[in-house]
Design a protein around this motif. Structure first.
Motif, PDB file in Angstrom:
ATOM      1  N   ARG A  41       1.960   8.276  -2.536  1.00  0.00           N
ATOM      2  CA  ARG A  41       1.623   9.696  -3.155  1.00  0.00           C
ATOM      3  C   ARG A  41       1.957  10.678  -2.221  1.00  0.00           C
ATOM      4  O   ARG A  41       2.248  11.724  -2.386  1.00  0.00           O
ATOM      5  N   HIS A  42       1.590  10.275  -0.713  1.00  0.00           N
ATOM      6  CA  HIS A  42       1.884  11.351   0.411  1.00  0.00           C
ATOM      7  C   HIS A  42       3.193  11.748   0.416  1.00  0.00           C
ATOM      8  O   HIS A  42       3.575  12.844   0.487  1.00  0.00           O
ATOM      9  N   TYR A  43       4.097  10.828   0.341  1.00  0.00           N
ATOM     10  CA  TYR A  43       5.614  10.994   0.468  1.00  0.00           C
ATOM     11  C   TYR A  43       6.003  11.985  -0.882  1.00  0.00           C
ATOM     12  O   TYR A  43       6.852  12.840  -0.318  1.00  0.00           O
ATOM     13  N   ALA A  44       5.645  11.740  -2.243  1.00  0.00           N
ATOM     14  CA  ALA A  44       5.812  12.472  -3.163  1.00  0.00           C
ATOM     15  C   ALA A  44       5.387  14.090  -2.923  1.00  0.00           C
ATOM     16  O   ALA A  44       6.160  14.985  -3.315  1.00  0.00           O
ATOM     17  N   GLU A  45       4.117  14.129  -2.415  1.00  0.00           N
ATOM     18  CA  GLU A  45       3.584  15.313  -2.401  1.00  0.00           C
ATOM     19  C   GLU A  45       4.383  16.282  -1.243  1.00  0.00           C
ATOM     20  O   GLU A  45       4.527  17.530  -1.523  1.00  0.00           O
ATOM     21  N   VAL A  46       4.627  15.781  -0.192  1.00  0.00           N
ATOM     22  CA  VAL A  46       5.088  16.562   1.079  1.00  0.00           C
ATOM     23  C   VAL A  46       6.342  16.697   0.695  1.00  0.00           C
ATOM     24  O   VAL A  46       7.145  17.803   1.388  1.00  0.00           O
ATOM     25  N   ASN A  47       7.325  16.035   0.077  1.00  0.00           N
ATOM     26  CA  ASN A  47       8.571  16.259  -0.178  1.00  0.00           C
ATOM     27  C   ASN A  47       9.055  16.787  -1.529  1.00  0.00           C
ATOM     28  O   ASN A  47      10.373  16.726  -1.912  1.00  0.00           O
ATOM     29  N   GLN A  48       8.064  17.065  -2.527  1.00  0.00           N
ATOM     30  CA  GLN A  48       8.409  17.744  -3.594  1.00  0.00           C
ATOM     31  C   GLN A  48       9.550  18.913  -3.427  1.00  0.00           C
ATOM     32  O   GLN A  48       9.271  19.770  -2.683  1.00  0.00           O
ATOM     33  N   PHE A  49      10.556  19.008  -4.424  1.00  0.00           N
ATOM     34  CA  PHE A  49      11.371  19.873  -4.555  1.00  0.00           C
ATOM     35  C   PHE A  49      12.273  19.977  -3.267  1.00  0.00           C
ATOM     36  O   PHE A  49      13.074  21.005  -3.020  1.00  0.00           O
ATOM     37  N   ARG A  50      12.388  18.707  -2.535  1.00  0.00           N
ATOM     38  CA  ARG A  50      13.355  18.829  -1.263  1.00  0.00           C
ATOM     39  C   ARG A  50      14.237  17.611  -1.306  1.00  0.00           C
ATOM     40  O   ARG A  50      14.115  16.795  -2.044  1.00  0.00           O
ATOM     41  N   ASN A  51      15.380  17.939  -0.620  1.00  0.00           N
ATOM     42  CA  ASN A  51      16.219  16.721  -0.353  1.00  0.00           C
ATOM     43  C   ASN A  51      15.561  15.824   0.679  1.00  0.00           C
ATOM     44  O   ASN A  51      15.099  16.296   1.793  1.00  0.00           O
ATOM     45  N   VAL A  52      15.833  14.374   0.536  1.00  0.00           N
ATOM     46  CA  VAL A  52      15.111  13.685   1.458  1.00  0.00           C
ATOM     47  C   VAL A  52      16.163  12.632   2.143  1.00  0.00           C
ATOM     48  O   VAL A  52      17.301  12.177   1.285  1.00  0.00           O
ATOM     49  N   GLU A  53      15.867  11.958   3.022  1.00  0.00           N
ATOM     50  CA  GLU A  53      16.707  10.685   3.462  1.00  0.00           C
ATOM     51  C   GLU A  53      15.760   9.717   3.953  1.00  0.00           C
ATOM     52  O   GLU A  53      14.474   9.934   3.931  1.00  0.00           O
ATOM     53  N   THR A  54      16.262   8.662   4.436  1.00  0.00           N
ATOM     54  CA  THR A  54      15.250   7.618   4.696  1.00  0.00           C
ATOM     55  C   THR A  54      14.141   7.802   5.690  1.00  0.00           C
ATOM     56  O   THR A  54      13.079   7.250   5.687  1.00  0.00           O
ATOM     57  N   ILE A  59       8.384   8.368   7.819  1.00  0.00           N
ATOM     58  CA  ILE A  59       7.348   9.491   8.363  1.00  0.00           C
ATOM     59  C   ILE A  59       5.995   9.624   7.458  1.00  0.00           C
ATOM     60  O   ILE A  59       5.096   9.689   8.221  1.00  0.00           O
ATOM     61  N   ALA A  60       6.642   9.784   6.333  1.00  0.00           N
ATOM     62  CA  ALA A  60       5.363   9.847   5.531  1.00  0.00           C
ATOM     63  C   ALA A  60       4.491   8.755   5.494  1.00  0.00           C
ATOM     64  O   ALA A  60       3.204   8.869   5.258  1.00  0.00           O
ATOM     65  N   ILE A  61       5.121   7.470   5.625  1.00  0.00           N
ATOM     66  CA  ILE A  61       4.190   6.385   5.489  1.00  0.00           C
ATOM     67  C   ILE A  61       3.496   6.216   6.741  1.00  0.00           C
ATOM     68  O   ILE A  61       2.089   5.766   6.570  1.00  0.00           O
ATOM     69  N   GLU A  62       3.892   6.532   8.024  1.00  0.00           N
ATOM     70  CA  GLU A  62       3.191   6.527   9.090  1.00  0.00           C
ATOM     71  C   GLU A  62       2.128   7.664   9.077  1.00  0.00           C
ATOM     72  O   GLU A  62       0.939   7.578   9.563  1.00  0.00           O
ATOM     73  N   ASP A  63       2.325   8.889   8.619  1.00  0.00           N
ATOM     74  CA  ASP A  63       1.433   9.888   8.382  1.00  0.00           C
ATOM     75  C   ASP A  63       0.378   9.452   7.528  1.00  0.00           C
ATOM     76  O   ASP A  63      -1.100   9.818   8.067  1.00  0.00           O
ATOM     77  N   ALA A  64       0.586   8.596   6.552  1.00  0.00           N
ATOM     78  CA  ALA A  64      -0.592   8.347   5.559  1.00  0.00           C
ATOM     79  C   ALA A  64      -1.381   7.198   6.042  1.00  0.00           C
ATOM     80  O   ALA A  64      -2.483   7.096   5.801  1.00  0.00           O
ATOM     81  N   MET A  69       5.953   2.183  11.550  1.00  0.00           N
ATOM     82  CA  MET A  69       7.076   1.451  10.603  1.00  0.00           C
ATOM     83  C   MET A  69       8.418   1.307  11.186  1.00  0.00           C
ATOM     84  O   MET A  69       9.304   0.876  10.471  1.00  0.00           O
ATOM     85  N   ASN A  70       8.839   1.805  12.395  1.00  0.00           N
ATOM     86  CA  ASN A  70      10.145   1.904  13.033  1.00  0.00           C
ATOM     87  C   ASN A  70      10.661   0.370  12.780  1.00  0.00           C
ATOM     88  O   ASN A  70      11.893   0.212  12.531  1.00  0.00           O
ATOM     89  N   TRP A  71       9.877  -0.750  13.145  1.00  0.00           N
ATOM     90  CA  TRP A  71      10.397  -2.080  13.271  1.00  0.00           C
ATOM     91  C   TRP A  71      10.695  -2.500  11.891  1.00  0.00           C
ATOM     92  O   TRP A  71      11.841  -3.251  11.828  1.00  0.00           O
ATOM     93  N   PHE A  72      10.017  -1.958  10.889  1.00  0.00           N
ATOM     94  CA  PHE A  72      10.362  -2.561   9.614  1.00  0.00           C
ATOM     95  C   PHE A  72      11.622  -1.907   9.013  1.00  0.00           C
ATOM     96  O   PHE A  72      12.609  -2.520   8.640  1.00  0.00           O
ATOM     97  N   PHE A  73      11.821  -0.707   8.917  1.00  0.00           N
ATOM     98  CA  PHE A  73      12.929   0.108   8.782  1.00  0.00           C
ATOM     99  C   PHE A  73      14.121  -0.341   9.598  1.00  0.00           C
ATOM    100  O   PHE A  73      15.231  -0.460   9.087  1.00  0.00           O
ATOM    101  N   ASP A  74      13.877  -0.512  10.863  1.00  0.00           N
ATOM    102  CA  ASP A  74      15.047  -1.002  11.575  1.00  0.00           C
ATOM    103  C   ASP A  74      15.704  -2.370  11.187  1.00  0.00           C
ATOM    104  O   ASP A  74      16.939  -2.494  10.997  1.00  0.00           O
ATOM    105  N   GLN A  75      14.774  -3.365  10.824  1.00  0.00           N
ATOM    106  CA  GLN A  75      15.306  -4.623  10.888  1.00  0.00           C
ATOM    107  C   GLN A  75      15.859  -4.713   8.984  1.00  0.00           C
ATOM    108  O   GLN A  75      16.861  -5.320   8.774  1.00  0.00           O
ATOM    109  N   TRP A  76      15.307  -3.887   8.131  1.00  0.00           N
ATOM    110  CA  TRP A  76      15.567  -4.049   6.792  1.00  0.00           C
ATOM    111  C   TRP A  76      16.648  -3.007   6.309  1.00  0.00           C
ATOM    112  O   TRP A  76      17.075  -3.351   5.305  1.00  0.00           O
TER     113      TRP A  76
END
Length: 463
Positions: A41-54, A59-64, A69-76
């Motif tokens: 929900r936080h990711y959708a709210e802060v990035n509405q009407f914007r272009n996004v990338e990974t 960042i939205a997950i860490e803020d919320a 989550m660097n380790w998770f995104f890095d390996q997967w």
């Protein structure tokens, strides 16, 4: 995640979508439902009407959540590959201890890392089933669980949260227990597959027959039917007949017909013809036509010819009928297909019929030319059907035509399809050119003899 691509279409292939979904699934497992949905929900709210990338998602997950989550995104996402787990378990009756050993066996290099992940262990006891959560961080780890009695089975990642390859050797008794009693669909499917080599065992075959008929989920029934189709005997045939006629899922009925191709009996032939006439699934009808060719080849012609007029999704029925007629090598079939081609037809249907006619009359330059013309169709599915037909025909002259089409093709998928077709045609020429030349010469000689025979018959009739 890769920022290098020749076409935007390359970023939306059969790898990106499935793995993207699996990564989100694993993220939900790592965070738990409450934090996962809060983060979404936080990711959708802060990035509405914007272009996004990974990075915006991370960042939205860490803020919320407050979790790094660097380790998770890095390996997967920034590395490739997936963990390959080898798991085994043992029971220590004196200590009342279940020991589970987990090894990561994938080759670790610059592309594929050693993975860090949570996982669940299911321990089934006679009176209850326990789910234990563990953290995997090393190449090999052993976990201990105190229980009061010996488990009937142990399953690793029973809900299939983790993208992985799993090797988990088990006894026949444990696999049967898992196949018939586990509440997780993936565990039951794994158990069926694990019993493949033991399917002839009376205890295993009896359990497979029961699961094939009665499991609550279609994918488990499908896997069981696949093994039942490799069994012999009246009991297996009776089960396949019942499933082909009455299973609610078309893919399961279709697999039962694959198995029935090994049983040439009157009741089998009757059921297959009934499926051709009345099954609501196009794919089941197509499989029934293929089955009929195997169990009643000498009497299949009329059903195949009738199927030429039956429309279906992606022309699957037409393709099955054409394959059967080509296999029969029936001269009248070529005339019937040619007559159908005189009608007003959808482009994809026309391409499939031309491909069949080209195989029924190999060496006919006019038909081959008409088939080659379909390679320039404006419709991608027609071009694809024409490419498949050209490969099936295997004529050497198609190489130059495909090369010319490749220079015009704008779709990356279309280019790949042409490249694959060219590779198959060249391999076929390399391996079978001398034999193909002899076959073509014999066919031309046969056509000449047929023409002479017809001429003699006409002369005889005129007298």
């Amino acid at each position: 995640v890769n920022y290098r691509y020749g076409s935007p279409e390359n970023m939306f292939d059969g790898h990106s979508y499935p793995k993207g979904g699996r990564v989100l699934h694993m993220l939900r497992f790592e965070l738990g439902d409450e934090m996962f949905w809060r983060a979404m929900r936080h990711y959708a709210e802060v990035n509405q009407f914007r272009n996004v990338e990974t990075a915006n998602l991370r960042i939205a997950i860490e803020d919320a959540t407050g979790h790094g989550m660097n380790w998770f995104f890095d390996q997967w996402l920034y590395h490739g590959g997936h963990p390959e787990f080898t798991v085994d378990w043992a029971w220590d009756g004196a200590a009342k201890d279940v020991r589970v050993t987990v090894k990561q066996t994938q080759k670790v290099d610059e592309t594929t890392p050693l993975f860090r992940t949570a996982a669940e262990i299911e321990i089934a006891l006679p009176g209850e089933t326990l789910i234990k959560r563990i953290q995997i961080t090393r190449p090999e780890e052993t976990f201990h669980f105190q229980v009061n009695e010996r488990p009937t089975r142990v399953c690793f990642d029973p809900a299939d949260w983790i993208l992985k390859k799993l090797t988990f050797p088990k006894s026949k008794e444990e696999l049967i227990d898992q196949m018939t009693r586990d509440s997780h669909v993936v565990c039951r499917v794994q158990a069926v597959r694990g019993l493949t080599e033991q399917r002839e065992d009376p205890q295993v075959s009896a359990a497979l027959l029961k699961v094939a008929r009665n499991d609550s989920f279609w994918a488990v029934r499908l896997e069981a039917v696949r093994l039942v189709g490799k069994l012999n005997g009246d009991e297996a045939r009776a089960a396949l007949l019942a499933i082909a006629k009455g299973d609610a899922k078309s893919s399961v009925r279709r697999e039962a017909l694959v198995g029935l191709a090994n049983f040439s009996h009157d009741d089998t032939r009757a059921l297959v013809r009934q499926a051709i006439a009345s099954d609501p699934s196009y794919f089941v009808v197509a499989e029934a036509l293929r089955c009929l060719m195997k169990i009643d080849r000498d009497n299949a012609r009329d059903a195949l010819l009738a199927a030429l007029d039956q429309p279906s999704e992606s022309e699957v029925i037409l393709s099955a009928a054409c394959d059967g007629l080509v296999e029969l090598k029936d001269a009248t079939a070529a005339r019937r297909v040619a007559k159908v081609l005189e009608e007003t037809l959808p482009p994809q249907r026309r391409a499939a019929l031309l491909g069949a006619l080209a195989r029924l009359k190999p060496g006919d330059a006019e038909i081959l030319q008409r088939l080659h013309a379909q390679l320039d169709s404006k419709r991608r599915e027609v071009r694809r059907a024409a490419i498949d037909s050209v490969v099936a025909l295997g004529d050497a002259s198609s190489v130059a035509v495909l090369q010319a089409r490749r220079g015009k093709e704008v779709s990356p998928r279309g280019v790949r399809a042409i490249d694959e077709a060219l590779e198959k045609l060249r391999d076929r020429q390399k391996n079978g050119a001398p034999l193909q030349s002899e076959i073509e010469a014999l066919r031309r000689r046969n056509d000449e003899l047929e023409l002479r025979l017809k001429t003699l018959e006409n002369r005889s009739d005129s007298k």
